[in-house]
Design a protein around this motif. Structure first.
Motif, short mmCIF file in Angstrom:
data_model
loop_
_atom_site.label_atom_id
_atom_site.label_comp_id
_atom_site.label_asym_id
_atom_site.label_seq_id
_atom_site.Cartn_x
_atom_site.Cartn_y
_atom_site.Cartn_z
N ARG A 7 -16.05 -0.04 30.96
CA ARG A 7 -15.69 -1.33 30.37
C ARG A 7 -16.95 -2.12 30.03
NH1 ARG A 7 -10.27 -2.61 30.84
NH2 ARG A 7 -10.52 -4.86 30.89
N GLY A 8 -16.91 -2.75 28.87
CA GLY A 8 -18.02 -3.59 28.43
C GLY A 8 -17.75 -5.04 28.76
N ALA A 74 -20.50 -12.60 18.56
CA ALA A 74 -19.90 -11.27 18.47
C ALA A 74 -20.87 -10.27 17.85
CB ALA A 74 -18.61 -11.34 17.65
N GLU A 75 -21.58 -10.69 16.82
CA GLU A 75 -22.55 -9.79 16.19
C GLU A 75 -23.67 -9.43 17.14
OE1 GLU A 75 -25.63 -9.72 12.35
OE2 GLU A 75 -24.29 -11.42 12.67
N GLY A 83 -17.72 -2.88 21.91
CA GLY A 83 -16.55 -3.72 22.08
C GLY A 83 -16.64 -4.43 23.41
N LEU A 84 -15.78 -5.41 23.60
CA LEU A 84 -15.74 -6.15 24.86
C LEU A 84 -14.39 -5.96 25.54
CD1 LEU A 84 -17.41 -9.65 24.30
CD2 LEU A 84 -18.12 -7.88 25.91
N ASP A 85 -14.45 -5.62 26.82
CA ASP A 85 -13.24 -5.52 27.63
C ASP A 85 -13.08 -6.72 28.56
OD1 ASP A 85 -12.42 -2.68 26.92
OD2 ASP A 85 -14.48 -2.39 27.59
N LEU A 132 -14.43 -8.98 19.31
CA LEU A 132 -14.80 -7.73 19.98
C LEU A 132 -13.77 -7.28 21.01
CD1 LEU A 132 -18.61 -8.36 20.64
CD2 LEU A 132 -17.59 -6.92 18.87
N MET A 133 -12.73 -8.10 21.21
CA MET A 133 -11.77 -7.82 22.27
C MET A 133 -10.43 -7.36 21.70
SD MET A 133 -12.45 -10.91 24.98
CE MET A 133 -11.62 -10.07 26.31
N GLY A 134 -9.81 -6.43 22.41
CA GLY A 134 -8.49 -5.97 22.01
C GLY A 134 -7.54 -5.98 23.19
#
Length: 252
Positions: A7-8, A74-75, A83-85, A132-134
């Motif tokens: 996880r990021g 985000a960039e 990506g971000l978790d 960056l998050m899903g």
């Protein structure tokens, strides 16, 4: 592999090795996370502190009151993570006039600063990280019990009450996207921020808490944050997890 394997995470609020965020970053790396830290104003200082983590992570500058820095977040994070978790919000500030018994005389400008930095930033940081998050993402904020008025905490207490409400609305709005928002309300810890608040006494808290309380041990708080940043509590959002030895649950 630990509970955060792969996880990021974006972690704000590392200032010294005593910072709660530092301990969250340490536990997160031990549990397998890839971490990026933010720094406000003094990235070189945070980079030096980051050398004490198991694996020194990248550090990027971030002032949560600067819309330009938020807009490019985000960039800049994306240069290090695909990506971000998870995001840890460990940001809070109130000018001296807003603390220490000055509640009735604090000017609006200083109240506005406290609310902007300590409350609104939960939303602005989350929205800046959102590209960056899903689904499965987790936002965790650090709180201090806002159900009572604490001597000397003054407008920061009001800001924390706002933070708690803000987290609820974020949880409502982001839930359909599969993103959770929770807070961890810790007892007083021996951090730079806590030393700036008159009347915060870990010894008194230790006597009040059924489980006792060690203001020098940020480990329980860091581990609670790690669990919330993981996917172990995948159906938990809008929650305040108290890590305070149980002090919030008993009368004075």
């Amino acid at each position: 592999m630990g509970i955060l394997g792969g996880r990021g995470l974006l972690i704000t609020g590392v200032l010294t090795p005593a910072s709660i965020a530092f301990h969250v970053a340490r536990v997160a790396q031990e549990e397998g996370a890839r971490v990026v830290l933010t720094a406000h104003g003094r990235p070189s200082l945070v980079r030096r502190v980051a050398q004490r983590l198991p694996e020194p992570p990248p550090v990027i500058g971030l002032d949560v009151t600067d819309t330009g820095q938020l807009g490019s977040l985000a960039e800049r994070v994306g240069a290090h993570l695909d990506g971000l978790d998870g995001v840890l919000h460990s940001i809070g500030y109130a000018p001296p006039s807003a603390l220490g018994g000055n509640f009735l005389s604090t000017p609006w400008e200083d109240v506005a600063t406290a609310v902007h930095v300590s409350t609104y930033s939960l939303t602005s940081l989350t929205m800046a990280a959102l590209p960056l998050m899903g689904p499965g993402g987790s936002v965790v904020g650090l709180d201090f019990d806002a159900s009572r008025a604490w001597s000397g905490y003054d407008w920061m207490g009001v800001a924390k009450a706002g933070l708690e409400s803000c987290a609820l609305y974020l949880a409502k709005e982001l839930g359909p996207r599969g993103i959770r928002v929770n807070l961890v309300a810790a007892g007083p810890l021996a951090t730079t921020a806590a030393r700036g608040v008159p009347g915060f006494d870990g010894h008194d808290w230790d006597r009040a808490a059924p489980l006792g309380w060690d203001a020098a041990d940020a480990g329980p708080t860091a581990r609670a944050c790690a669990v919330l940043l993981s996917d172990w509590l995948s159906a938990t959002t809008g929650e305040i997890v108290h890590v305070d030895g149980g002090a919030h649950a008993v009368g004075g």
